[in-house]
Design a protein around this motif. Structure first.
Motif, PDB file in Angstrom:
ATOM      1  N   GLY A  53      35.389  48.699  42.269  1.00  0.00           N
ATOM      2  CA  GLY A  53      35.703  47.334  41.867  1.00  0.00           C
ATOM      3  C   GLY A  53      34.435  46.583  41.538  1.00  0.00           C
ATOM      4  N   SER A  63      39.216  53.540  40.128  1.00  0.00           N
ATOM      5  CA  SER A  63      40.024  53.891  41.309  1.00  0.00           C
ATOM      6  C   SER A  63      40.340  55.374  41.358  1.00  0.00           C
ATOM      7  CB  SER A  63      41.325  53.087  41.323  1.00  0.00           C
ATOM      8  OG  SER A  63      41.055  51.718  41.470  1.00  0.00           O
ATOM      9  N   HIS A  96      39.459  50.228  47.783  1.00  0.00           N
ATOM     10  CA  HIS A  96      39.764  49.647  46.473  1.00  0.00           C
ATOM     11  C   HIS A  96      39.680  48.128  46.620  1.00  0.00           C
ATOM     12  CE1 HIS A  96      41.168  53.528  45.062  1.00  0.00           C
ATOM     13  NE2 HIS A  96      42.004  53.606  46.089  1.00  0.00           N
ATOM     14  N   ASP A 107      40.419  45.849  44.602  1.00  0.00           N
ATOM     15  CA  ASP A 107      41.642  45.177  44.124  1.00  0.00           C
ATOM     16  C   ASP A 107      42.660  45.027  45.252  1.00  0.00           C
ATOM     17  OD1 ASP A 107      40.911  44.679  41.506  1.00  0.00           O
ATOM     18  OD2 ASP A 107      41.933  46.432  40.682  1.00  0.00           O
ATOM     19  N   TRP A 109      50.214  41.254  41.943  1.00  0.00           N
ATOM     20  CA  TRP A 109      48.778  40.982  41.845  1.00  0.00           C
ATOM     21  C   TRP A 109      48.447  39.509  42.117  1.00  0.00           C
ATOM     22  CZ3 TRP A 109      45.651  45.144  41.662  1.00  0.00           C
ATOM     23  CH2 TRP A 109      46.263  46.361  41.333  1.00  0.00           C
ATOM     24  N   SER A 158      37.737  46.897  33.373  1.00  0.00           N
ATOM     25  CA  SER A 158      39.119  47.162  33.769  1.00  0.00           C
ATOM     26  C   SER A 158      39.675  48.379  33.064  1.00  0.00           C
ATOM     27  CB  SER A 158      39.997  45.954  33.433  1.00  0.00           C
ATOM     28  OG  SER A 158      39.564  44.839  34.163  1.00  0.00           O
ATOM     29  N   HIS A 212      41.513  42.188  47.387  1.00  0.00           N
ATOM     30  CA  HIS A 212      41.560  40.901  46.683  1.00  0.00           C
ATOM     31  C   HIS A 212      42.983  40.379  46.499  1.00  0.00           C
ATOM     32  CE1 HIS A 212      41.340  38.187  43.117  1.00  0.00           C
ATOM     33  NE2 HIS A 212      40.275  37.765  43.774  1.00  0.00           N
ATOM     34  N   HIS A 213      43.941  41.280  46.394  1.00  0.00           N
ATOM     35  CA  HIS A 213      45.323  40.873  46.115  1.00  0.00           C
ATOM     36  C   HIS A 213      46.230  41.133  47.306  1.00  0.00           C
ATOM     37  CE1 HIS A 213      43.488  41.580  42.152  1.00  0.00           C
ATOM     38  NE2 HIS A 213      44.219  40.544  41.799  1.00  0.00           N
ATOM     39  N   TYR A 263      34.079  42.420  41.214  1.00  0.00           N
ATOM     40  CA  TYR A 263      34.041  41.200  42.016  1.00  0.00           C
ATOM     41  C   TYR A 263      32.615  40.758  42.334  1.00  0.00           C
ATOM     42  CZ  TYR A 263      38.983  42.138  42.364  1.00  0.00           C
ATOM     43  OH  TYR A 263      40.288  42.382  42.057  1.00  0.00           O
TER      44      TYR A 263
END
Length: 183
Positions: free
Chosen positions: A78, A25, A41, A43, A53, A20, A46-47, A80
């Motif tokens: 990312g 990005s 991206h 993220d 978030w 992180s 995912h969000h 994941y």
């Protein structure tokens, strides 16, 4: 840093991984601008947009990620792990970033407090400091760089590994990537 291979040798489906706040990005955006490859991206998949978030349901995230991976070209940033084997099998090249956890923590504070509209942010730009994220940056993601380097090596992809911000700046220079914030 590993040898810097030409950006073109990474192909048209590039994964960018690392802990992180290491710059995934921002690098993905720069590569996308330089090459014309679409940027994904994880993220953002995912969000939920317009939230601070809040994750999507897991099945929806997996569906969105698979749909993105099926495309002919992308730069995908990312980690994941649920679909990482599928992502690496589909990728044509990989970049793994790493950096000092204290510098990454400072980046987390800066981006959360002052950079609402940054690479990879969620639509709606809602963000707040979270103790869980602070703990993740300091402890949870501490060894992710080495873990992702091992997975990329096993995937037999052309790759670049960076170990610090100096390596990442060198990558921008060698590949003539636009600097963050440049138009």
């Amino acid at each position: 840093m590993s040898e810097i291979v030409p950006l073109e040798s990474l192909g048209r489906r590039i994964v960018i991984m690392g802990p992180s706040n290491a710059g995934k990005s921002t690098l993905a955006e720069a590569i996308g601008r330089q090459t014309g490859l679409p940027v994904v991206h994880l993220d953002q998949l995912h969000h939920l947009p317009h939230t601070d978030w809040r994750p999507r349901p897991a099945e929806e995230f997996l569906r969105l990620q698979r749909a993105a991976m099926e495309k002919d070209a992308w730069v995908m940033d990312g980690n994941y792990s649920a679909l990482l084997p599928e992502r690496l099998a589909r990728a044509t090249g990989a970049i793994v970033l790493d950096d000092n956890r204290w510098l990454r923590l400072m980046r987390y504070f800066r981006r959360t407090l002052f950079e609402r509209r940054r690479a990879g942010s969620l639509e709606g730009h809602k963000d707040s400091l979270k103790w869980l994220m602070i703990k993740w940056v300091l402890v949870g993601s501490r060894y992710n760089g080495s873990k992702y380097r091992d997975r990329v090596r096993r995937a037999n992809l052309p790759f670049v590994f960076t170990h610090n911000m100096g390596d990442l700046r060198n990558l921008h220079t060698q590949w003539r990537l636009p600097r963050p914030g440049a138009n």
